[in-house]
Design an enzyme around this catalytic site. Sequence first.
Site, mmCIF file in Angstrom:
data_model
loop_
_atom_site.group_PDB
_atom_site.id
_atom_site.type_symbol
_atom_site.label_atom_id
_atom_site.label_comp_id
_atom_site.label_asym_id
_atom_site.label_seq_id
_atom_site.Cartn_x
_atom_site.Cartn_y
_atom_site.Cartn_z
ATOM 1 N N ASP A 21 26.710 -22.008 63.412
ATOM 2 C CA ASP A 21 27.063 -22.446 64.765
ATOM 3 C C ASP A 21 28.332 -21.759 65.256
ATOM 4 O O ASP A 21 28.472 -21.478 66.446
ATOM 5 C CB ASP A 21 27.264 -23.966 64.794
ATOM 6 C CG ASP A 21 25.981 -24.717 64.481
ATOM 7 O OD1 ASP A 21 24.953 -24.376 65.089
ATOM 8 O OD2 ASP A 21 26.000 -25.622 63.636
ATOM 9 N N HIS A 78 29.158 -27.590 56.462
ATOM 10 C CA HIS A 78 27.771 -27.933 56.815
ATOM 11 C C HIS A 78 27.346 -29.153 56.025
ATOM 12 O O HIS A 78 27.757 -29.337 54.873
ATOM 13 C CB HIS A 78 26.830 -26.759 56.527
ATOM 14 C CG HIS A 78 25.482 -26.912 57.161
ATOM 15 N ND1 HIS A 78 24.468 -27.623 56.566
ATOM 16 C CD2 HIS A 78 24.994 -26.463 58.348
ATOM 17 C CE1 HIS A 78 23.405 -27.589 57.348
ATOM 18 N NE2 HIS A 78 23.687 -26.898 58.427
#
Length: 425
Positions: A366, A310
């Site tokens: 995600d 991330h």
Amino acid sequence: MSDKKVTLTTHYDDKETSVDLAVLFPTLGRPVVDVRTITSQTGLFTHDPAFTATSSCESKITFIDGNEGQLLYRGYPIEQLAEKSNFLDVAYLLLFGETPSASERETYRQEIEDYSLINESLKTFFEGFHYDAHPMAMLMGVVGSLSAFYPDALNIRDADTRRKTALRLVAKMPVISAAIYKHSIGEPFVYPNPKLGYTENFLNMMFSRPNQDYEIDPLAARALDVLFILHADHEQNASTSTVRLAGSTGTNPYAAIAAGIASLWGPAHGGANEAVLKMLDDIGDISQVDKYIAKAKDKNDPFRLMGFGHRVYRNFDPRATIIRKLCHEVLAKYGSDPRLDLAIKLEEIALKDDYFIERKLYPNVDFYSGIIYSALNIPVNMFTVMFAIARTAGWVAHWNELVTTDHKIGRPRQLYTGLTQRNFK
């Protein structure tokens, strides 16, 4: 605010200038250097492409500590909210600063119910879209059109108008989103049911049909509710910053949210969970996993594992930690898609392989959200729409915070590297 300062010495135009810059201290996180006086004192601008080292605003809504893997909404850890609260109450928290009391909750729920209906003339608006138009294109257009239905929203000085605007958006977003899906498959729109909760209503509007009953699975509703909580806000990301920048002009708030939707649509932002499913399709089979893991480790190979690591978190994404367990519960009930078996295998490798551990390439939110949506039969092209439903709460909270504080219209500077002045012949 603090009396602490840093001194910047510049050597420019054959002169030396020393500038004292105030250091501002937040309640949580790193101190920031206030550079607003640099230009007036030195004649220079600062340069920070993508604003990666720039604090663009002051906010009291969300805090992220990427090194510690911490995410707080109004001071509450995301883990506690996901376990003990629900999306509508979390949306209220983001919007108004505290969770609702019993009486406030009753009034709030009634308002959400009342505002959930969309104007009937919007049906003709949907008819203007081709059936296979991308859902995000339709969402952006329909939400932007709400500016024409609610011109009163421009009265941003009025607290009651701002409240109506905020709750209308939270209430109408799942209704519009479900209508987009129904339009894409040629089925009649389903009206919201006042007897159902927020995510139950959305599932019913998505999957029920006039000629057959639809039974809402509590696990599916809970999974969506948790995902909506996890996606509700994430500090000054690209789409939230877009909403704030548009809102700084005084534009109709529905137009500002439509701008946020446009920003979210980008594959580097809201489209990441779609990319996870595409990656799984590219890998194709569990027998190919080792091959693709090797490709991911090869810096000369263009293949990248999507849904790992991330931009902000240098530790495990706290949202992924929460949704991982729920993801496995969903898979245990719905998992018949080979892509889901692939995902489990990739997760298993990434959590044990030194290459991924050393680089903090853990599965992120995600990775898991795309798998859950797929298991619940939500089409891949609707994934980013699901993100938008949740993020609307954060967008509106930031818009409201912006317009109720002293602010200027956003106007970044640039480093011009084009041609110098020349004469036209």
